[in-house]
Design a protein around this motif. Sequence first.
Motif, PDB file in Angstrom:
ATOM      1  N   ASP A  76       3.470  -3.090  -5.004  1.00 53.13           N
ATOM      2  CA  ASP A  76       4.023  -4.179  -5.805  1.00 53.13           C
ATOM      3  C   ASP A  76       5.513  -4.348  -5.552  1.00 53.13           C
ATOM      4  O   ASP A  76       6.300  -4.557  -6.490  1.00 53.13           O
ATOM      5  N   GLY A  77       5.919  -4.224  -4.307  1.00 54.88           N
ATOM      6  CA  GLY A  77       7.322  -4.405  -3.952  1.00 54.88           C
ATOM      7  C   GLY A  77       8.233  -3.275  -4.399  1.00 54.88           C
ATOM      8  O   GLY A  77       9.451  -3.385  -4.293  1.00 54.88           O
ATOM      9  N   GLN A  78       7.663  -2.197  -4.926  1.00 51.79           N
ATOM     10  CA  GLN A  78       8.442  -1.065  -5.416  1.00 51.79           C
ATOM     11  C   GLN A  78       8.284   0.136  -4.487  1.00 51.79           C
ATOM     12  O   GLN A  78       7.204   0.395  -3.976  1.00 51.79           O
ATOM     13  N   ARG A  79       9.372   0.882  -4.313  1.00 51.01           N
ATOM     14  CA  ARG A  79       9.366   2.139  -3.553  1.00 51.01           C
ATOM     15  C   ARG A  79       9.757   3.226  -4.551  1.00 51.01           C
ATOM     16  O   ARG A  79      10.876   3.247  -5.042  1.00 51.01           O
ATOM     17  N   THR A  80       8.809   4.128  -4.886  1.00 55.60           N
ATOM     18  CA  THR A  80       9.008   5.109  -5.941  1.00 55.60           C
ATOM     19  C   THR A  80       8.915   6.526  -5.381  1.00 55.60           C
ATOM     20  O   THR A  80       7.936   6.866  -4.716  1.00 55.60           O
TER      21      THR A  80
ATOM     22  N   THR B 286       7.852  10.072  -5.496  1.00 52.85           N
ATOM     23  CA  THR B 286       6.799  10.756  -6.243  1.00 52.85           C
ATOM     24  C   THR B 286       6.905  12.270  -6.164  1.00 52.85           C
ATOM     25  O   THR B 286       6.459  12.972  -7.071  1.00 52.85           O
TER      26      THR B 286
ATOM     27  N   PHE C 201       7.489   8.983  -0.952  1.00 53.20           N
ATOM     28  CA  PHE C 201       7.586   7.747  -1.733  1.00 53.20           C
ATOM     29  C   PHE C 201       6.241   7.036  -1.727  1.00 53.20           C
ATOM     30  O   PHE C 201       5.538   7.034  -0.711  1.00 53.20           O
ATOM     31  N   SER C 202       5.881   6.425  -2.861  1.00 57.10           N
ATOM     32  CA  SER C 202       4.729   5.526  -2.889  1.00 57.10           C
ATOM     33  C   SER C 202       5.283   4.106  -2.869  1.00 57.10           C
ATOM     34  O   SER C 202       6.348   3.835  -3.425  1.00 57.10           O
ATOM     35  N   ILE C 203       4.539   3.228  -2.225  1.00 52.70           N
ATOM     36  CA  ILE C 203       4.986   1.846  -2.091  1.00 52.70           C
ATOM     37  C   ILE C 203       3.883   0.947  -2.622  1.00 52.70           C
ATOM     38  O   ILE C 203       2.726   1.059  -2.222  1.00 52.70           O
TER      39      ILE C 203
ATOM     40  N   ARG D 225       1.299   2.166   2.218  1.00 56.38           N
ATOM     41  CA  ARG D 225       1.387   2.489   0.798  1.00 56.38           C
ATOM     42  C   ARG D 225       2.222   3.739   0.518  1.00 56.38           C
ATOM     43  O   ARG D 225       2.355   4.155  -0.617  1.00 56.38           O
ATOM     44  N   SER D 226       2.743   4.359   1.589  1.00 56.54           N
ATOM     45  CA  SER D 226       3.557   5.552   1.379  1.00 56.54           C
ATOM     46  C   SER D 226       4.598   5.683   2.482  1.00 56.54           C
ATOM     47  O   SER D 226       4.481   5.066   3.543  1.00 56.54           O
TER      48      SER D 226
END
Length: 193
Positions: free
Chosen positions: A146-150, A152, A142-144, A122-123
């Motif tokens: 729902d297929g997204q890498r954001t 943070t 990064f947080s991971i 998840r990260s």
Amino acid sequence: EIPAGKFPFKTKEPENFQCEIVETGAGVARRKRLAMKGPWSRLDLDVGTNNHRAILVTDNEYLIDIDRRIYAEVPGQPSNAAGRFSDLTRELLLASPRTDLEEIGREGSIIRFKASTDNSERSEVVIHYDTAIELPVKQEFFSIGDGQRTLTFSIEIVNFSLEPEPGLFELPAGFRKVGYDEAASRPGPRREP
């Protein structure tokens, strides 16, 4: 892949240096300045704001309020600067002993590593290491999901120099000496007349 708990690069800061540390999260950037010269140290917090304060350790330890143009001696013995600021890289390498590093790219003198731990689905953390100054210069969290890498949060070293400005280790000219309690207290927001 590098074995867990081992860094494929140097992680010891030089004896003399100055740099700024920029922490960015939730769209807000906070700047710090760190300077070391042998046993002397200076940490500036909230650089460029009305809350800009500095902790200077030379013969004594001082709290300096830049905006209010005041300073005070901190009661007691000066902090051990080496123990207090030892390893600038600690700020950039918040990795646990179970961390594995994998090289994921190079650009100029920068090598990028992905750091992962046992529960990293998840990260993700990316460490940027600069071979020119032999220090990690950026870490991105990064947080991971729902297929997204954001992205943070990030922390980055900028304006790095092995020659700290000598004036950083002197009390600012024209600043008034006050008691510690006055320097440590922050007045409320100022109102314009």
